[in-house]
Design a protein around this motif. Structure first.
Motif, PDB file in Angstrom:
ATOM      1  N   VAL A  98       0.870  -1.173   0.000  1.00  0.00           N
ATOM      2  CA  VAL A  98       0.000   0.000   0.000  1.00  0.00           C
ATOM      3  C   VAL A  98       0.910   1.227   0.000  1.00  0.00           C
ATOM      4  N   GLU A 118      -2.999   6.034  -0.342  1.00  0.00           N
ATOM      5  CA  GLU A 118      -3.975   5.066  -0.859  1.00  0.00           C
ATOM      6  C   GLU A 118      -4.772   4.421   0.264  1.00  0.00           C
ATOM      7  N   SER A 119      -6.044   4.080  -0.027  1.00  0.00           N
ATOM      8  CA  SER A 119      -6.789   3.178   0.850  1.00  0.00           C
ATOM      9  C   SER A 119      -6.421   1.746   0.461  1.00  0.00           C
ATOM     10  N   ILE A 120      -6.834   0.772   1.277  1.00  0.00           N
ATOM     11  CA  ILE A 120      -6.609  -0.639   0.959  1.00  0.00           C
ATOM     12  C   ILE A 120      -7.264  -0.972  -0.378  1.00  0.00           C
ATOM     13  N   GLU A 121      -8.494  -0.515  -0.561  1.00  0.00           N
ATOM     14  CA  GLU A 121      -9.253  -0.841  -1.761  1.00  0.00           C
ATOM     15  C   GLU A 121      -8.594  -0.237  -3.010  1.00  0.00           C
ATOM     16  N   GLU A 122      -8.079   0.988  -2.889  1.00  0.00           N
ATOM     17  CA  GLU A 122      -7.384   1.619  -4.021  1.00  0.00           C
ATOM     18  C   GLU A 122      -6.088   0.895  -4.344  1.00  0.00           C
ATOM     19  N   TYR A 137     -12.513  -6.813   2.025  1.00  0.00           N
ATOM     20  CA  TYR A 137     -11.519  -7.350   2.961  1.00  0.00           C
ATOM     21  C   TYR A 137     -11.913  -8.759   3.391  1.00  0.00           C
ATOM     22  N   VAL A 169      -2.762  -7.955   4.006  1.00  0.00           N
ATOM     23  CA  VAL A 169      -4.191  -7.641   4.062  1.00  0.00           C
ATOM     24  C   VAL A 169      -4.865  -8.351   2.884  1.00  0.00           C
TER      25      VAL A 169
END
Lengths: 268, 268
Positions: free
Chosen positions: B165, B169-173, B192, B206
């Motif tokens: 990451v 950034e977010s996790i999803e991005e 997630y 993650v």
């Protein structure tokens, strides 16, 4: 070959704004002689850069009220761009030396790395995962939510408990450990909700929900000024900006604000 | 006052084992003169420590086959303890100097911090969030899963795509960006699944699931040797150790192995 490029205008680490209230840009020609440049990505066919300032943020975890009110006016895209750029140029400014040998480091790979000029060790920007959690308790008389007030925060400022994920922990383990340490509450059934980057200096906020096994709070006074339970009605009043609410909610840009709204919307 | 304390036996960064195949411990008296000690926590009423070795891991992302087979024999508790201890003592060994000024740093706060003896800057162990994702595609003819083979991996070794990451950034991005960069696949509906620490050197893995919008792979050959789609039958065969399976699964300690099992068990 396309030579179109633009440079994010920063004053130290503060963003500069154009007349329309958006982030201001100039050209690479405006970069200081010998400035280290970070490649931020392509936007609308133009390569975007930011220059590493002379100095990083000395106390990156402290809020700067001027910056916060400025950030509140930015569009979501500008906010994301500024946050990412700030994190990385600040990291460069605070990592000019090699942690392995003390030698000088030099920017590399478009700004996404530094390398030691003496021992060759490569260093990469850091992103620190932080768990932030809504802990809920319901003994049958209605759900209530555990929120805390940090040391030095204003009297009515309450937010979700939060803490860094430590080496060797999963997200779920970090949530349970932090909640137990800070409040004495045993958290189970930890579930991920959402994540958000936070550029002070470079956290990845990981929002979770958990269920409390007990509701008797034992406060860690080295971490928190207070922690208490709030009802749905109290959180709703706070989110609505009600003056009689027993708390103020976190700023709307913070993930804590989204989490509180999520909790109200999900219902019982 | 309870003076009971024990010291994790390490040979450099390698664990030492007792006769029962568990992690071996000695007493603090066995620590080298002047050794930096990290407090790992309390276990069974005894304070547990590990000593910082002279040298950290020079190539922490490379697997050490001897260590891997040894880790496969450890209990879950010992594996978690060793992983956390290894991450933090390795971090200390590789961060003896201040990144801000190049000065000497000294261990502090029970080993969960270093402070510069010259400029006073505090440094904290890092935990790097890495997304690892199951990307699924189904045009109606049955679900298939995108897996990749890293550069230099054995011929049949395939696993979930993964990547750090980045700041901002977010996790999803991060999931969507990595999948697009490495394979040309557009990933949406990122969810997630689970997380796991990984001590080489200190990742927080993650695990996520996403749905692919397309199935035509454009390989980034600087990152991957290959990427392809696998059916449920193929993944099931591989998990069962079937010799005729078109792939070998990741080691059982790795989160990728858990994710593949999760994908088979969740069904269509």
């Amino acid at each position: 070959m396309n030579w179109k490029a633009r440079l994010l205008k920063l004053n130290g680490l503060m963003p500069e704004m154009d007349d329309a209230g958006a982030l201001a840009w100039s050209t690479l020609a405006d970069a200081a002689e010998g400035a280290e440049l970070v490649f931020l990505g392509l936007d609308d066919g133009k390569a975007c850069f930011a220059a590493v300032p002379e100095r990083g943020d000395a106390s990156p975890r402290m809020a700067n009220p001027q910056l916060w009110s400025l950030m509140a006016t930015l569009s979501a895209d500008d906010l994301a761009l500024y946050g990412g750029a700030r994190s990385i140029v600040d990291w460069h400014a605070r990592h000019r030396f090699c942690a392995a040998c003390g030698g000088d480091t030099k920017i590399g790979k478009g700004g996404w790395q530094r390398a030691c000029t003496v021992c060759g060790t490569e260093h990469f920007p850091r992103t620190d995962p932080v768990t932030i959690m809504l802990v809920e308790y319901d003994d049958g008389s209605g759900a209530k939510l555990l929120l805390g007030r940090g040391l030095g925060w204003p009297e009515r400022a309450y937010s979700a408990l939060a803490g860094f994920v430590e080496p060797g922990e999963s997200i779920e383990e970090a949530v349970a450990r932090e909640v137990l340490e800070e409040s004495g509450i045993v958290a189970k059934e930890v579930h991920y909700i959402a994540s958000q980057p936070w550029p002070f200096p470079s956290q990845l906020m990981v929002g979770c929900h958990a269920v409390a096994e007990n509701d008797e709070i034992t406060l860690d006074t080295t971490e928190l000024a207070d922690a208490r339970w709030f009802t749905r009605a109290e959180v709703t009043a706070a989110l609505n900006g009600d003056e009689n609410a027993p708390m103020n909610t976190p700023p709307r840009q913070a993930i804590a604000s989204h989490l509180l709204k999520w909790w109200i919307e999900k219902g019982a």
